[in-house]
Design an enzyme around this catalytic site. Structure first.
Site, PDB file in Angstrom:
ATOM      1  N   SER A 210      67.320 -99.351  60.832  1.00  0.00           N
ATOM      2  CA  SER A 210      66.275 -99.389  59.806  1.00  0.00           C
ATOM      3  C   SER A 210      66.934 -99.120  58.461  1.00  0.00           C
ATOM      4  O   SER A 210      68.063 -98.619  58.400  1.00  0.00           O
ATOM      5  CB  SER A 210      65.232 -98.301  60.103  1.00  0.00           C
TER       6      SER A 210
ATOM      7  N   TYR B   6      62.088 -89.576  61.922  1.00  0.00           N
ATOM      8  CA  TYR B   6      62.353 -90.986  62.219  1.00  0.00           C
ATOM      9  C   TYR B   6      63.673 -91.414  61.583  1.00  0.00           C
ATOM     10  O   TYR B   6      64.509 -92.073  62.227  1.00  0.00           O
ATOM     11  CB  TYR B   6      61.206 -91.850  61.687  1.00  0.00           C
TER      12      TYR B   6
END
Length: 257
Positions: A148, A161
């Protein structure tokens, strides 16, 4: 076919894409299938996986299913064994399965923290280890981990996260260090902000979308199909000397202040 184009062909290859019942995983499955690969759809829900597979078969693709939870080690080992025995060798693994949890760090629930680690990090380790054992025996294979922009950048509300996706970047390098000499190329794709179910709350937030479009040089949200080119490249012979890298597909977001 032009010799250069054959470098990107996946004819004769088989790809397992975890968490491919929807969103980015489904887009990547379709993209790899379009380049010639036989694909295996993975989801925890057998009915959902079967429906997705049927739809892709209607598009003319060679599709199988593997129902397992990436966080369950016994399920993973058994499923990979069945694929290798009953369907055929896994040439390409895409570790896509992932979840998101949002909350201020000071009040972040321990259960949510553990869930993030189990799916986003433990799941990648467990599936990669199970698949790599077969790849190493053959002396070849491609592993693509989905990171990501949070592999590089942090943002309030999603620190745990970001921690898991930062770990994916380093696990990718570690896999390279361990397995490159034995024929496996391991790389990662780090998507920016894409319109997916995982990001639905942000897509539907006008203030966030306005901020994102101003912050991203491309000036917009990404479309999931725009990740397919990177996946085909990293899955194909064109990337045989690319190893341990994280390819950011983010509209330029990580390139600017």
């Amino acid at each position: 076919m032009d010799e250069t184009l054959t470098l990107f062909s996946l004819q004769g290859k088989r790809a397992l894409i975890t968490g491919s019942g929807r969103g980015i995983g489904l887009a990547l499955a379709r993209g790899l299938a379009g380049a010639g690969a036989a694909i295996i759809i993975n989801d925890r829900n057998e009915r959902k996986a079967a429906a997705v597979a049927a739809g892709l078969r209607d598009e003319g693709f060679d599709v199988g299913i593997a129902v397992f939870d990436v966080t369950d080690r016994e399920q993973v080992i058994a499923a990979i064994g069945r694929i290798e025995k009953d369907i055929g060798a896994i040439d390409i693994l895409v570790n896509n399965a992932g979840i998101q949890r949002r909350a201020p760090l000071e009040s972040f629930d321990e259960r949510d923290w553990n869930d993030l680690l189990r799916v986003n990090l433990d799941g990648v380790f467990q599936v990669s280890q199970a698949v790599a054992r077969h790849m190493l025996a053959r002396g070849r294979g491609k592993i693509i981990n989905i990171g990501s922009v949070q592999s590089e950048l942090a943002r309030p509300g999603i620190a745990p996260y970001a921690a898991t996706k930062g770990a994916i970047r380093m696990l990718t390098k570690g896999m390279c260090a361990e397995w490159a000499r034995r024929g496996i190329q391991t790389n990662a794709i780090a998507p920016g902000y894409f319109e997916t179910d995982l990001n639905r709350a942000l897509v539907d937030d006008p203030a966030f979308s306005e901020w994102l479009c101003k912050r991203t040089p491309a000036g917009r949200w990404g479309r999931v199909e725009e990740l397919c080119g990177a996946a085909v490249f990293l899955a194909s012979p064109a990337s045989d000397f690319v190893n341990g890298q994280t390819l950011f597909v983010d509209g330029g977001l990580t390139s600017v202040v």
